[in-house]
Design a protein around this motif. Structure first.
Motif, PDB file in Angstrom:
ATOM      1  N   ASN A   1      -0.355  -2.784   4.715  1.00  0.00           N
ATOM      2  CA  ASN A   1      -0.663  -3.733   3.643  1.00  0.00           C
ATOM      3  C   ASN A   1       0.375  -4.847   3.546  1.00  0.00           C
ATOM      4  O   ASN A   1       0.036  -6.028   3.405  1.00  0.00           O
ATOM      5  CB  ASN A   1      -0.766  -3.003   2.302  1.00  0.00           C
ATOM      6  CG  ASN A   1      -2.033  -2.175   2.181  1.00  0.00           C
ATOM      7  OD1 ASN A   1      -2.996  -2.394   2.913  1.00  0.00           O
ATOM      8  ND2 ASN A   1      -2.039  -1.225   1.273  1.00  0.00           N
ATOM      9  N   ASN A   2       1.644  -4.476   3.613  1.00  0.00           N
ATOM     10  CA  ASN A   2       2.695  -5.483   3.476  1.00  0.00           C
ATOM     11  C   ASN A   2       2.790  -6.389   4.697  1.00  0.00           C
ATOM     12  O   ASN A   2       3.114  -7.575   4.577  1.00  0.00           O
ATOM     13  CB  ASN A   2       4.041  -4.812   3.205  1.00  0.00           C
ATOM     14  CG  ASN A   2       4.158  -4.333   1.771  1.00  0.00           C
ATOM     15  OD1 ASN A   2       3.878  -5.071   0.838  1.00  0.00           O
ATOM     16  ND2 ASN A   2       4.550  -3.094   1.587  1.00  0.00           N
TER      17      ASN A   2
ATOM     18  N   SER B   1     -10.320  -3.797  -1.649  1.00  0.00           N
ATOM     19  CA  SER B   1     -11.018  -3.073  -0.586  1.00  0.00           C
ATOM     20  C   SER B   1     -11.631  -1.767  -1.070  1.00  0.00           C
ATOM     21  O   SER B   1     -12.320  -1.081  -0.330  1.00  0.00           O
ATOM     22  CB  SER B   1     -10.042  -2.763   0.554  1.00  0.00           C
ATOM     23  OG  SER B   1      -8.988  -1.942   0.087  1.00  0.00           O
TER      24      SER B   1
ATOM     25  N   GLU C   1       0.187   3.192   5.206  1.00  0.00           N
ATOM     26  CA  GLU C   1      -0.614   2.268   4.408  1.00  0.00           C
ATOM     27  C   GLU C   1       0.251   1.126   3.875  1.00  0.00           C
ATOM     28  O   GLU C   1      -0.150  -0.037   3.884  1.00  0.00           O
ATOM     29  CB  GLU C   1      -1.274   3.013   3.247  1.00  0.00           C
ATOM     30  CG  GLU C   1      -2.186   2.130   2.406  1.00  0.00           C
ATOM     31  CD  GLU C   1      -2.758   2.861   1.205  1.00  0.00           C
ATOM     32  OE1 GLU C   1      -3.663   2.307   0.565  1.00  0.00           O
ATOM     33  OE2 GLU C   1      -2.283   3.975   0.903  1.00  0.00           O
TER      34      GLU C   1
ATOM     35  N   LEU D   1      -4.556  -5.239  -3.056  1.00  0.00           N
ATOM     36  CA  LEU D   1      -5.278  -5.048  -1.803  1.00  0.00           C
ATOM     37  C   LEU D   1      -6.169  -3.815  -1.875  1.00  0.00           C
ATOM     38  O   LEU D   1      -7.311  -3.821  -1.422  1.00  0.00           O
ATOM     39  CB  LEU D   1      -4.287  -4.909  -0.644  1.00  0.00           C
ATOM     40  CG  LEU D   1      -3.616  -6.191  -0.150  1.00  0.00           C
ATOM     41  CD1 LEU D   1      -2.494  -5.857   0.824  1.00  0.00           C
ATOM     42  CD2 LEU D   1      -4.634  -7.108   0.517  1.00  0.00           C
ATOM     43  N   GLN D   2      -5.641  -2.751  -2.459  1.00  0.00           N
ATOM     44  CA  GLN D   2      -6.418  -1.522  -2.598  1.00  0.00           C
ATOM     45  C   GLN D   2      -7.622  -1.747  -3.499  1.00  0.00           C
ATOM     46  O   GLN D   2      -8.718  -1.252  -3.239  1.00  0.00           O
ATOM     47  CB  GLN D   2      -5.543  -0.411  -3.174  1.00  0.00           C
ATOM     48  CG  GLN D   2      -4.481   0.094  -2.214  1.00  0.00           C
ATOM     49  CD  GLN D   2      -3.564   1.103  -2.861  1.00  0.00           C
ATOM     50  OE1 GLN D   2      -3.908   1.702  -3.876  1.00  0.00           O
ATOM     51  NE2 GLN D   2      -2.394   1.291  -2.294  1.00  0.00           N
TER      52      GLN D   2
ATOM     53  N   SER E   1     -10.273   0.956  -1.450  1.00  0.00           N
ATOM     54  CA  SER E   1      -9.863   1.997  -0.511  1.00  0.00           C
ATOM     55  C   SER E   1      -9.608   3.301  -1.249  1.00  0.00           C
ATOM     56  O   SER E   1      -8.846   3.355  -2.192  1.00  0.00           O
ATOM     57  CB  SER E   1      -8.593   1.561   0.230  1.00  0.00           C
ATOM     58  OG  SER E   1      -7.542   1.330  -0.667  1.00  0.00           O
TER      59      SER E   1
ATOM     60  N   GLU F   1       1.237  -6.154  -4.965  1.00  0.00           N
ATOM     61  CA  GLU F   1       0.297  -6.729  -4.003  1.00  0.00           C
ATOM     62  C   GLU F   1      -0.503  -5.636  -3.302  1.00  0.00           C
ATOM     63  O   GLU F   1      -1.687  -5.811  -3.011  1.00  0.00           O
ATOM     64  CB  GLU F   1       1.048  -7.576  -2.970  1.00  0.00           C
ATOM     65  CG  GLU F   1       1.585  -8.885  -3.511  1.00  0.00           C
ATOM     66  CD  GLU F   1       0.491  -9.805  -4.021  1.00  0.00           C
ATOM     67  OE1 GLU F   1      -0.614  -9.774  -3.454  1.00  0.00           O
ATOM     68  OE2 GLU F   1       0.734 -10.544  -4.990  1.00  0.00           O
ATOM     69  N   SER F   2       0.142  -4.507  -3.029  1.00  0.00           N
ATOM     70  CA  SER F   2      -0.579  -3.409  -2.378  1.00  0.00           C
ATOM     71  C   SER F   2      -1.657  -2.852  -3.304  1.00  0.00           C
ATOM     72  O   SER F   2      -2.727  -2.450  -2.854  1.00  0.00           O
ATOM     73  CB  SER F   2       0.392  -2.298  -1.966  1.00  0.00           C
ATOM     74  OG  SER F   2       0.846  -1.562  -3.084  1.00  0.00           O
TER      75      SER F   2
ATOM     76  N   HIS G   1       0.055  -8.825   4.278  1.00  0.00           N
ATOM     77  CA  HIS G   1       0.421  -9.758   3.205  1.00  0.00           C
ATOM     78  C   HIS G   1       1.403 -10.818   3.700  1.00  0.00           C
ATOM     79  O   HIS G   1       1.375 -11.968   3.254  1.00  0.00           O
ATOM     80  CB  HIS G   1       1.029  -8.985   2.034  1.00  0.00           C
ATOM     81  CG  HIS G   1       1.478  -9.858   0.906  1.00  0.00           C
ATOM     82  ND1 HIS G   1       0.602 -10.563   0.110  1.00  0.00           N
ATOM     83  CD2 HIS G   1       2.722 -10.165   0.448  1.00  0.00           C
ATOM     84  CE1 HIS G   1       1.277 -11.254  -0.791  1.00  0.00           C
ATOM     85  NE2 HIS G   1       2.563 -11.032  -0.606  1.00  0.00           N
TER      86      HIS G   1
END
Length: 252
Positions: free
Chosen positions: A94-95, A68, A90, A64-65, A70, A60-61, A98
């Motif tokens: 992120n978590n 974005s 980070e 997300l990255q 990132s 999931e991280s 989430h």
């Protein structure tokens, strides 16, 4: 967590996922096991050592990255030790994001609106977070009291009426005086909201509504109770900002 703390199999896996982030983000744990030629147990163990709760949170991280885009320049310049420090924060951010539930946010706003009085209880390093929430809610016109003294918390919790709301802020969710207060409030059906990072903490089971953040297992001050409150700060900031938006204060 540093790479030299990993076994050979774990290090091989970590290097594999680091080289193929976009591909890994789409893989199930079974497919990754086949792709990297390691067991699923090795995958879970590696992710936990690197600060994630498991493979799902790591994947999931990555998503997300990717969303974005990132790309922090500091990570290109920093050595491995400083990278691990930055990555820890980070991961927690992120978590924690989430884990957020939209229904929890809306329900917490409704509970706060309906309450005649809001009490905030916190101890230790979480006190500054409680004070910040108090100020922000007061700015919207809400009557709020903040307490950190253990005796006041325990005594006040016996007298609070069910038309009030109590907010607990506790990283581990087991602070004795907060747990005692939560039990007192539960007996009188007083609604409560808890911000914590421990799903097994007593406060989580005693609260009407719980915001659950993610706390990394990595601790750079292992002999002291000074762990980062970043997950709590993220959740409480979202709560107070969302309350401002829903009450119309943000437009003033």
């Amino acid at each position: 967590m540093q790479n030299n703390d990993l076994s050979n199999a774990e290090l091989h896996l970590w290097e594999t996922v680091q080289k193929n982030p976009q591909k890994i983000a789409k893989m199930s744990i079974v497919k990754l096991s086949q792709f990297a030629h390691v067991s699923t147990a090795t995958i879970v163990r590696t992710m936990q050592k690197m600060g994630y709760s498991g493979y799902t949170s790591y994947r999931e991280s990555l998503k997300l990255q990717d969303r974005s885009n990132s790309n922090f320049d500091v990570l290109n310049d920093a050595d491995d030790k400083i990278k691990s420090v930055i990555t820890k924060n980070e991961i927690e951010m992120n978590n924690t994001l989430h884990n957020l539930s939209y229904s929890n946010i809306e329900d917490s706003i409704s509970m706060t609106k309906q309450a005649n009085v809001v009490y905030i209880f916190a101890r230790g390093l979480s006190e500054s977070i409680g004070q910040e929430i108090m100020v922000k809610l007061q700015l919207t016109g809400k009557y709020v009291e903040f307490h950190s003294d253990p005796n006041i918390i325990k005594t006040a919790s016996k007298r609070i009426k069910d038309d009030a709301l109590v907010i607990f802020i506790s990283l581990n969710g087991n602070t004795p005086e907060l747990v005692e207060a939560a039990k007192n409030l539960s007996r009188h059906d007083v609604p409560t909201i808890t911000f914590t990072t421990n799903p097994n903490g007593q406060l989580a089971s005693l609260s009407t509504l719980t915001f659950m953040g993610y706390m990394s297992k990595t601790n750079y001050f292992p002999d002291y109770e000074v762990r980062s409150r970043l997950p709590l700060q993220i959740m409480t900031r979202i709560f107070s900002d969302a309350y401002s938006v829903r009450t119309g204060f943000a437009r003033q």
